[in-house]
Design a protein around this motif. Sequence first.
Motif, PDB file in Angstrom:
ATOM      1  N   HIS A 140       0.847  -1.188   0.000  1.00  0.00           N
ATOM      2  CA  HIS A 140       0.000   0.000   0.000  1.00  0.00           C
ATOM      3  C   HIS A 140       0.890   1.249   0.000  1.00  0.00           C
ATOM      4  O   HIS A 140       2.091   1.169   0.280  1.00  0.00           O
ATOM      5  N   ALA A 141       0.326   2.374  -0.345  1.00  0.00           N
ATOM      6  CA  ALA A 141       1.093   3.595  -0.607  1.00  0.00           C
ATOM      7  C   ALA A 141       1.980   4.024   0.564  1.00  0.00           C
ATOM      8  O   ALA A 141       3.144   4.375   0.362  1.00  0.00           O
ATOM      9  N   ARG A 142       1.446   4.000   1.792  1.00  0.00           N
ATOM     10  CA  ARG A 142       2.264   4.437   2.943  1.00  0.00           C
ATOM     11  C   ARG A 142       3.467   3.536   3.142  1.00  0.00           C
ATOM     12  O   ARG A 142       4.575   4.009   3.374  1.00  0.00           O
ATOM     13  N   GLY A 169       0.929  10.197   6.578  1.00  0.00           N
ATOM     14  CA  GLY A 169       1.095   9.318   5.423  1.00  0.00           C
ATOM     15  C   GLY A 169       2.326   8.442   5.497  1.00  0.00           C
ATOM     16  O   GLY A 169       2.913   8.094   4.475  1.00  0.00           O
ATOM     17  N   VAL A 170       2.723   8.090   6.737  1.00  0.00           N
ATOM     18  CA  VAL A 170       3.897   7.240   6.942  1.00  0.00           C
ATOM     19  C   VAL A 170       3.530   6.090   7.874  1.00  0.00           C
ATOM     20  O   VAL A 170       2.469   6.083   8.492  1.00  0.00           O
ATOM     21  N   MET A 171       4.419   5.137   7.974  1.00  0.00           N
ATOM     22  CA  MET A 171       4.224   4.025   8.899  1.00  0.00           C
ATOM     23  C   MET A 171       4.613   4.466  10.304  1.00  0.00           C
ATOM     24  O   MET A 171       5.421   5.382  10.488  1.00  0.00           O
ATOM     25  N   ARG A 172       4.062   3.786  11.281  1.00  0.00           N
ATOM     26  CA  ARG A 172       4.360   4.107  12.683  1.00  0.00           C
ATOM     27  C   ARG A 172       5.867   4.034  12.969  1.00  0.00           C
ATOM     28  O   ARG A 172       6.418   4.880  13.659  1.00  0.00           O
ATOM     29  N   THR A 173       6.547   3.025  12.421  1.00  0.00           N
ATOM     30  CA  THR A 173       7.981   2.881  12.658  1.00  0.00           C
ATOM     31  C   THR A 173       8.772   4.063  12.090  1.00  0.00           C
ATOM     32  O   THR A 173       9.790   4.460  12.655  1.00  0.00           O
ATOM     33  N   THR A 174       8.289   4.616  10.987  1.00  0.00           N
ATOM     34  CA  THR A 174       8.949   5.784  10.396  1.00  0.00           C
ATOM     35  C   THR A 174       8.775   6.992  11.308  1.00  0.00           C
ATOM     36  O   THR A 174       9.722   7.747  11.543  1.00  0.00           O
ATOM     37  N   LEU A 175       7.570   7.172  11.828  1.00  0.00           N
ATOM     38  CA  LEU A 175       7.324   8.277  12.757  1.00  0.00           C
ATOM     39  C   LEU A 175       8.168   8.109  14.017  1.00  0.00           C
ATOM     40  O   LEU A 175       8.755   9.077  14.513  1.00  0.00           O
ATOM     41  N   GLU A 176       8.264   6.893  14.522  1.00  0.00           N
ATOM     42  CA  GLU A 176       9.081   6.647  15.711  1.00  0.00           C
ATOM     43  C   GLU A 176      10.556   6.933  15.438  1.00  0.00           C
ATOM     44  O   GLU A 176      11.267   7.435  16.310  1.00  0.00           O
ATOM     45  N   ALA A 177      11.021   6.643  14.228  1.00  0.00           N
ATOM     46  CA  ALA A 177      12.406   6.963  13.870  1.00  0.00           C
ATOM     47  C   ALA A 177      12.599   8.471  13.839  1.00  0.00           C
ATOM     48  O   ALA A 177      13.636   8.983  14.263  1.00  0.00           O
ATOM     49  N   PHE A 178      11.612   9.197  13.334  1.00  0.00           N
ATOM     50  CA  PHE A 178      11.689  10.666  13.329  1.00  0.00           C
ATOM     51  C   PHE A 178      11.754  11.180  14.765  1.00  0.00           C
ATOM     52  O   PHE A 178      12.572  12.041  15.092  1.00  0.00           O
ATOM     53  N   GLN A 179      10.901  10.649  15.624  1.00  0.00           N
ATOM     54  CA  GLN A 179      10.907  11.074  17.019  1.00  0.00           C
ATOM     55  C   GLN A 179      12.242  10.786  17.698  1.00  0.00           C
ATOM     56  O   GLN A 179      12.677  11.525  18.568  1.00  0.00           O
ATOM     57  N   ALA A 180      12.912   9.724  17.256  1.00  0.00           N
ATOM     58  CA  ALA A 180      14.191   9.338  17.863  1.00  0.00           C
ATOM     59  C   ALA A 180      15.297  10.352  17.578  1.00  0.00           C
ATOM     60  O   ALA A 180      16.283  10.402  18.317  1.00  0.00           O
ATOM     61  N   VAL A 181      15.156  11.142  16.527  1.00  0.00           N
ATOM     62  CA  VAL A 181      16.197  12.124  16.224  1.00  0.00           C
ATOM     63  C   VAL A 181      15.897  13.480  16.848  1.00  0.00           C
ATOM     64  O   VAL A 181      16.658  14.425  16.676  1.00  0.00           O
ATOM     65  N   LEU A 182      14.787  13.569  17.598  1.00  0.00           N
ATOM     66  CA  LEU A 182      14.446  14.804  18.297  1.00  0.00           C
ATOM     67  C   LEU A 182      14.870  14.700  19.754  1.00  0.00           C
ATOM     68  O   LEU A 182      14.791  13.646  20.363  1.00  0.00           O
ATOM     69  N   MET A 183      15.308  15.812  20.300  1.00  0.00           N
ATOM     70  CA  MET A 183      15.614  15.862  21.726  1.00  0.00           C
ATOM     71  C   MET A 183      15.000  17.144  22.270  1.00  0.00           C
ATOM     72  O   MET A 183      15.266  18.230  21.748  1.00  0.00           O
ATOM     73  N   ARG A 184      14.166  17.001  23.274  1.00  0.00           N
ATOM     74  CA  ARG A 184      13.542  18.159  23.887  1.00  0.00           C
ATOM     75  C   ARG A 184      14.274  18.486  25.181  1.00  0.00           C
ATOM     76  O   ARG A 184      14.459  17.626  26.029  1.00  0.00           O
ATOM     77  N   VAL A 185      14.648  19.731  25.299  1.00  0.00           N
ATOM     78  CA  VAL A 185      15.269  20.219  26.521  1.00  0.00           C
ATOM     79  C   VAL A 185      14.532  21.497  26.889  1.00  0.00           C
ATOM     80  O   VAL A 185      14.659  22.514  26.191  1.00  0.00           O
TER      81      VAL A 185
END
Length: 152
Positions: free
Chosen positions: A46-48, A114-130
């Motif tokens: 599927h597209a996503r 429009g992405v898979m959950r694992t892709t979103l989780e990978a994006f979140q992994a490169v963010l750091m909130r301080v």
Amino acid sequence: MTPIDEYLEDLARQGGIRIEHGRLPDGRDGQSWTDRRVTRLRPGMHARLHRCVLAHELGHHALAHTPTRFGPVHAKQERAAEEWGALRLITLDDYRHVEELRDGHVGAMALELGVMRTTLEAFQAVLMRVGDVVYVQPKMGAGSWAQRIEVA
């Protein structure tokens, strides 16, 4: 075809990477041969999923990964390719908007983006909130990040 799908195909074209569709071993969705500049994708996704797998496989090419059976190296390459792909598929502005819209619900956010959950989780992994600041791809040392955004 969406603009992001066209963008991915353009990235492949610019990199001289040929995209093929065909059967793959072990139930894989995609596989890349960086030495031959070829990526093969499982037909019928599927597209996503197709979008996310293609971005991931292009990440292997961009990062010049050499396939390995050595577990720790393989895992590091897979994580890096997933993060590379996620950074091509999700913008920080879109992420911020969808996070607020969907109250941080990862599944709903992924669907909206429009992405898979694992892709979103990978994006979140490169963010750091301080505190009131979000850093994208932070590294050791002062001033070592790809982007710095004040959120409050």
